[in-house]
Design an enzyme around this catalytic site. Structure first.
Site, PDB file in Angstrom:
ATOM      1  CB  SER A  13      -0.986  -0.005   1.172  1.00  0.00           C
ATOM      2  OG  SER A  13      -0.335   0.216   2.395  1.00  0.00           O
ATOM      3  CG  ASN A  14       3.553   2.742   2.983  1.00  0.00           C
ATOM      4  OD1 ASN A  14       3.324   3.931   3.188  1.00  0.00           O
ATOM      5  ND2 ASN A  14       3.373   1.810   3.910  1.00  0.00           N
ATOM      6  CG  MET A  90       8.061  -7.221   5.884  1.00  0.00           C
ATOM      7  SD  MET A  90       8.042  -5.697   6.876  1.00  0.00           S
ATOM      8  CE  MET A  90       7.788  -6.412   8.493  1.00  0.00           C
ATOM      9  CG  LEU A  93      18.148  -4.481   2.597  1.00  0.00           C
ATOM     10  CD1 LEU A  93      17.727  -3.068   2.239  1.00  0.00           C
ATOM     11  CD2 LEU A  93      18.210  -5.360   1.359  1.00  0.00           C
ATOM     12  CG  HIS A 109       9.857   1.615  11.797  1.00  0.00           C
ATOM     13  ND1 HIS A 109      10.053   0.243  11.714  1.00  0.00           N
ATOM     14  CD2 HIS A 109       9.597   1.879  13.096  1.00  0.00           C
ATOM     15  CE1 HIS A 109       9.906  -0.275  12.921  1.00  0.00           C
ATOM     16  NE2 HIS A 109       9.634   0.684  13.777  1.00  0.00           N
ATOM     17  CG  ASP A 145      13.526  -0.375  11.970  1.00  0.00           C
ATOM     18  OD1 ASP A 145      13.440  -0.273  10.740  1.00  0.00           O
ATOM     19  OD2 ASP A 145      12.987  -1.298  12.615  1.00  0.00           O
ATOM     20  CB  ALA A 173      -0.031   8.900   9.348  1.00  0.00           C
ATOM     21  CD  GLU A 174       2.988   2.996   7.644  1.00  0.00           C
ATOM     22  OE1 GLU A 174       3.634   2.480   6.711  1.00  0.00           O
ATOM     23  OE2 GLU A 174       2.525   2.340   8.593  1.00  0.00           O
TER      24      GLU A 174
HETATM   25  C1  GAR Z   1       3.793  -0.698   6.651  1.00  0.00           C
HETATM   26  O1  GAR Z   1       3.054  -0.400   7.800  1.00  0.00           O
HETATM   27  C2  GAR Z   1       5.253  -0.390   6.838  1.00  0.00           C
HETATM   28  O2  GAR Z   1       5.472   0.762   7.621  1.00  0.00           O
HETATM   29  C3  GAR Z   1       5.712  -1.612   7.570  1.00  0.00           C
HETATM   30  O3  GAR Z   1       5.050  -2.686   6.967  1.00  0.00           O
HETATM   31  C4  GAR Z   1       3.815  -2.217   6.425  1.00  0.00           C
HETATM   32  C5  GAR Z   1       3.796  -2.558   4.966  1.00  0.00           C
HETATM   33  O4  GAR Z   1       2.540  -2.263   4.417  1.00  0.00           O
HETATM   34  N1  GAR Z   1       7.136  -1.772   7.491  1.00  0.00           N
HETATM   35  C6  GAR Z   1       7.850  -2.392   8.405  1.00  0.00           C
HETATM   36  O5  GAR Z   1       7.377  -2.911   9.402  1.00  0.00           O
HETATM   37  C7  GAR Z   1       9.341  -2.431   8.113  1.00  0.00           C
HETATM   38  N2  GAR Z   1      10.018  -3.150   9.131  1.00  0.00           N
HETATM   39  P1  GAR Z   1       2.395  -2.050   2.851  1.00  0.00           P
HETATM   40  O6  GAR Z   1       3.031  -3.275   2.194  1.00  0.00           O
HETATM   41  O7  GAR Z   1       0.922  -2.017   2.616  1.00  0.00           O
HETATM   42  O8  GAR Z   1       3.093  -0.772   2.469  1.00  0.00           O
END
Ligand code: GAR
Length: 209
Positions: A13-14, A90, A93, A109, A145, A173-174
């Site tokens: 989604s991001n 996830m 690296l 994050h 992080d 918010a992301e």
């Molecule tokens: C998001 O909330 C992102 O911030 C988090 O995983 C989700 C991915 O959602 N990232 C982490 O936890 C990184 N360690 P998305 O695939 O829908 O963007």
């Protein structure tokens, strides 16, 4: 426009928010490719539907972490990427890969760093009794992080929140701050220097210097 690749592992989604922002020709980054370490990541289908080239670089197809990251680096070269945006990628690296891309690779994050590094951030924020939670975009450095912060957004923790309701509020918010942060990096207004983020032309930053 800075050629930007996105690394995902799941829903994307991001990634979708970044693709949407970059569909504006005035946006300073263009999304040139999406790489997933998971062949079944739902985000791959979304990227394909939007005409973005995708590549799966699965961990299982490589003998070790170094070989896996080298393959990702090769895929980035194939896309001609100048910037990398991690969007729900996830996997930690390797240091050589991170050092190669340092200052040109950003991550989102789901917590207000430096609080709640790692996984299960929403559950841990609820358990800690936080009344404020949020998300952070930062430059990626070898420690997880831990890199210099580019942008953050705070959201309230509401009475009765569970992990899902809090996660949904943070995710909204992301989707707002990630395109904004990528814009700042792509236009050179947010740079990583000496282990810190320098925000060009912001009075706030000049005062701190
Ligand atoms: C998001 O909330 C992102 O911030 C988090 O995983 C989700 C991915 O959602 N990232 C982490 O936890 C990184 N360690 P998305 O695939 O829908 O963007």
């Amino acid at each position: 426009r800075k050629r930007t690749a996105i690394l995902i592992s799941g829903r994307g989604s991001n990634m979708t928010a970044l693709i949407a922002a970059a569909s504006d020709p005035d946006f300073p980054a263009e999304i040139v490719g999406v790489i997933s370490d998971k062949p079944d990541a739902a985000g791959l289908g979304v990227a394909i539907a939007r005409g973005i080239p995708t590549k799966v670089v699965a961990r299982a197809d490589h003998p070790g972490k170094d070989a896996h990251d080298a393959a990702i680096d090769g895929a980035l070269a194939g896309f001609g990427a100048e910037l990398v945006a991690l969007a729900g990628y996830m996997r930690l690296l390797t240091t050589p890969f991170v050092e190669k891309w340092q200052g040109r690779m950003i991550n989102i994050h789901p917590a207000l760093l430096p609080s709640f590094k790692g996984l299960d951030t929403h559950r841990r924020a609820l358990e800690a009794g936080m009344r404020i939670h949020g998300c952070t975009v930062h430059f990626v450095t070898p420690a997880m992080d831990d890199g210099p912060i580019i942008a953050q957004a705070a959201v309230p923790v509401m009475l009765g929140d569970d992990e899902a309701s809090l996660a949904a509020r943070v995710l909204k918010a992301e989707h707002q701050i990630y395109p904004m942060a990528l814009k700042l990096v792509a236009e050179g207004k947010a740079r990583m220097e000496g282990g810190r983020t320098v925000l060009a032309g912001f009075a706030d930053n000049d005062a701190a210097a």
